[in-house]
Write a protein that holds these residues in place. Structure first.
Motif, short mmCIF file in Angstrom:
data_model
loop_
_atom_site.label_atom_id
_atom_site.label_comp_id
_atom_site.label_asym_id
_atom_site.label_seq_id
_atom_site.Cartn_x
_atom_site.Cartn_y
_atom_site.Cartn_z
N ILE A 85 159.92 44.08 -51.15
CA ILE A 85 160.41 43.15 -50.12
C ILE A 85 159.24 42.60 -49.32
CG2 ILE A 85 161.81 42.95 -48.02
CD1 ILE A 85 163.82 44.80 -49.41
N THR A 86 158.24 43.42 -49.05
CA THR A 86 157.03 42.94 -48.39
C THR A 86 156.37 41.87 -49.24
OG1 THR A 86 156.68 45.06 -47.29
CG2 THR A 86 154.76 43.61 -47.51
N PHE A 87 156.24 42.14 -50.53
CA PHE A 87 155.64 41.17 -51.44
C PHE A 87 156.41 39.85 -51.43
CE2 PHE A 87 155.28 39.18 -55.61
CZ PHE A 87 153.90 38.96 -55.66
N VAL A 88 157.72 39.92 -51.53
CA VAL A 88 158.54 38.70 -51.55
C VAL A 88 158.38 37.92 -50.26
CG1 VAL A 88 160.94 37.86 -51.51
CG2 VAL A 88 160.22 39.51 -53.23
N CYS A 89 158.43 38.61 -49.13
CA CYS A 89 158.35 37.92 -47.84
C CYS A 89 156.96 37.32 -47.57
CB CYS A 89 158.74 38.86 -46.70
SG CYS A 89 160.51 39.20 -46.66
N LEU A 90 155.93 37.91 -48.15
CA LEU A 90 154.58 37.40 -47.93
C LEU A 90 154.13 36.43 -49.02
CD1 LEU A 90 152.73 40.56 -46.61
CD2 LEU A 90 153.51 38.58 -45.32
N ALA A 91 154.58 36.62 -50.24
CA ALA A 91 154.06 35.82 -51.35
C ALA A 91 154.93 34.63 -51.71
CB ALA A 91 153.86 36.71 -52.58
N ARG A 92 156.21 34.73 -51.51
CA ARG A 92 157.13 33.66 -51.90
C ARG A 92 157.48 32.78 -50.71
NH1 ARG A 92 162.41 35.75 -53.98
NH2 ARG A 92 163.00 33.68 -53.30
N GLN A 93 157.95 31.62 -51.02
CA GLN A 93 158.50 30.74 -50.00
C GLN A 93 159.97 31.13 -49.86
OE1 GLN A 93 156.58 28.73 -48.44
NE2 GLN A 93 158.04 27.65 -47.18
N VAL A 94 160.35 31.71 -48.74
CA VAL A 94 161.73 32.12 -48.52
C VAL A 94 162.26 31.45 -47.26
CG1 VAL A 94 161.50 34.33 -49.72
CG2 VAL A 94 161.06 34.23 -47.29
N GLU A 95 163.56 31.34 -47.18
CA GLU A 95 164.15 30.71 -46.01
C GLU A 95 164.02 31.64 -44.80
OE1 GLU A 95 168.73 30.97 -45.83
OE2 GLU A 95 168.27 30.73 -47.96
N PRO A 96 164.02 31.07 -43.59
CA PRO A 96 163.78 31.86 -42.38
C PRO A 96 164.70 33.07 -42.22
CG PRO A 96 163.62 29.53 -41.87
CD PRO A 96 164.11 29.63 -43.29
N LEU A 97 166.01 32.92 -42.46
CA LEU A 97 166.92 34.05 -42.29
C LEU A 97 166.60 35.16 -43.28
CD1 LEU A 97 169.23 35.33 -40.76
CD2 LEU A 97 170.83 34.13 -42.27
N GLU A 98 166.22 34.79 -44.49
CA GLU A 98 165.83 35.80 -45.48
C GLU A 98 164.56 36.52 -45.04
OE1 GLU A 98 165.15 36.18 -50.30
OE2 GLU A 98 165.53 34.21 -49.44
N ARG A 99 163.65 35.79 -44.43
CA ARG A 99 162.41 36.41 -43.94
C ARG A 99 162.71 37.37 -42.78
NH1 ARG A 99 157.44 34.62 -45.56
NH2 ARG A 99 158.18 32.54 -46.06
N VAL A 100 163.64 36.98 -41.90
CA VAL A 100 164.05 37.85 -40.78
C VAL A 100 164.68 39.13 -41.33
CG1 VAL A 100 165.66 38.10 -38.84
CG2 VAL A 100 164.29 36.03 -39.08
N ALA A 101 165.59 38.98 -42.29
CA ALA A 101 166.22 40.16 -42.89
C ALA A 101 165.17 41.05 -43.56
CB ALA A 101 167.28 39.72 -43.91
N GLY A 102 164.22 40.44 -44.22
CA GLY A 102 163.14 41.21 -44.85
C GLY A 102 162.31 41.97 -43.83
N ALA A 103 162.01 41.33 -42.70
CA ALA A 103 161.24 42.00 -41.64
C ALA A 103 162.02 43.19 -41.09
CB ALA A 103 160.91 41.01 -40.52
N LEU A 104 163.32 43.01 -40.86
CA LEU A 104 164.14 44.12 -40.36
C LEU A 104 164.16 45.28 -41.36
CD1 LEU A 104 167.10 42.03 -38.91
CD2 LEU A 104 165.63 43.58 -37.59
N LEU A 105 164.34 44.96 -42.63
CA LEU A 105 164.41 46.01 -43.65
C LEU A 105 163.08 46.71 -43.83
CD1 LEU A 105 166.44 47.31 -45.64
CD2 LEU A 105 165.30 45.97 -47.38
N VAL A 106 162.00 45.96 -43.87
CA VAL A 106 160.67 46.57 -44.04
C VAL A 106 160.31 47.43 -42.83
CG1 VAL A 106 158.19 46.08 -44.23
CG2 VAL A 106 159.83 44.92 -45.73
N ALA A 107 160.59 46.94 -41.62
CA ALA A 107 160.30 47.72 -40.42
C ALA A 107 161.14 48.99 -40.37
CB ALA A 107 160.53 46.88 -39.17
N GLY A 108 162.43 48.86 -40.64
CA GLY A 108 163.31 50.04 -40.61
C GLY A 108 162.97 51.03 -41.72
N GLY A 109 162.80 50.52 -42.92
CA GLY A 109 162.44 51.40 -44.04
C GLY A 109 161.11 52.08 -43.82
N SER A 110 160.14 51.35 -43.30
CA SER A 110 158.82 51.93 -43.04
C SER A 110 158.88 52.97 -41.93
CB SER A 110 157.82 50.84 -42.67
OG SER A 110 157.63 49.95 -43.74
#
Length: 168
Positions: A85-110
């Motif tokens: 998910i970190t790779f997708v959020c940093l390497a791919r062009q994703v929509e803002p809400l998907e990036r927010v969800a990724g940040a929440l998941l990566v922060a919580g999972g980490s």
């Protein structure tokens, strides 16, 4: 009219959000662990307590009594979720809400991953209850993960936008 300093820098904004959420999670766990004795509760309202418990299992204490092998298993699962998910959020062009969800998941999972690596258990401190029924204790990392899952569910319910090129 002001221009957001994050506009045009979604990856930097994403990394900043992950670091801030992760810090909030880790600081809150450390504070509650140092303030409330392990295994005790402080009643805040008739339906909410602050507690200090350690969870060696997953959600709802799944596999908490599995004998220790679950620590390595949950660490592996954590890496298997956080890294892609970190790779997708940093390497791919994703929509803002998907990036927010990724940040929440990566922060919580980490946040929970750090706990598992450091002590073999996740520190939980939030306890919701009603008429003697207690929801399993949880922490901010868990809240972030649930919010991310909710965002992804909402995104999946949106109708797909059909491309107007080539469609006749």
């Amino acid at each position: 009219m002001s221009v957001s300093p994050w506009r045009g820098r979604p990856r930097l904004a994403w990394l900043t959000a992950v670091v801030l959420l992760l810090a909030l999670d880790q600081l809150s766990k450390a504070w509650f662990a140092s303030t409330i004795a392990l295994g005790t509760a402080i009643e805040v309202t008739t339906w909410f307590n602050l507690v200090h418990v350690l969870n060696t299992g997953a959600a709802f204490s799944l596999l908490a009594e599995a004998g220790g092998w679950q620590r390595v298993f949950f660490i592996a699962i954590g890496f298997a979720v956080v890294v892609p998910i970190t790779f997708v959020c940093l390497a791919r062009q994703v929509e803002p809400l998907e990036r927010v969800a990724g940040a929440l998941l990566v922060a919580g999972g980490s946040g929970n991953l750090i706990d598992r690596i450091a002590s073999g258990a996740v520190t939980d401190f939030l306890d919701l209850h009603w008429r003697g029924l207690h929801w399993p204790a949880f922490n901010l990392a868990d809240v972030f993960i649930v919010l991310a899952a909710g965002a992804w569910i909402l995104m999946s319910l949106r109708p797909a936008v059909a491309s107007s090129k080539g469609a006749s």
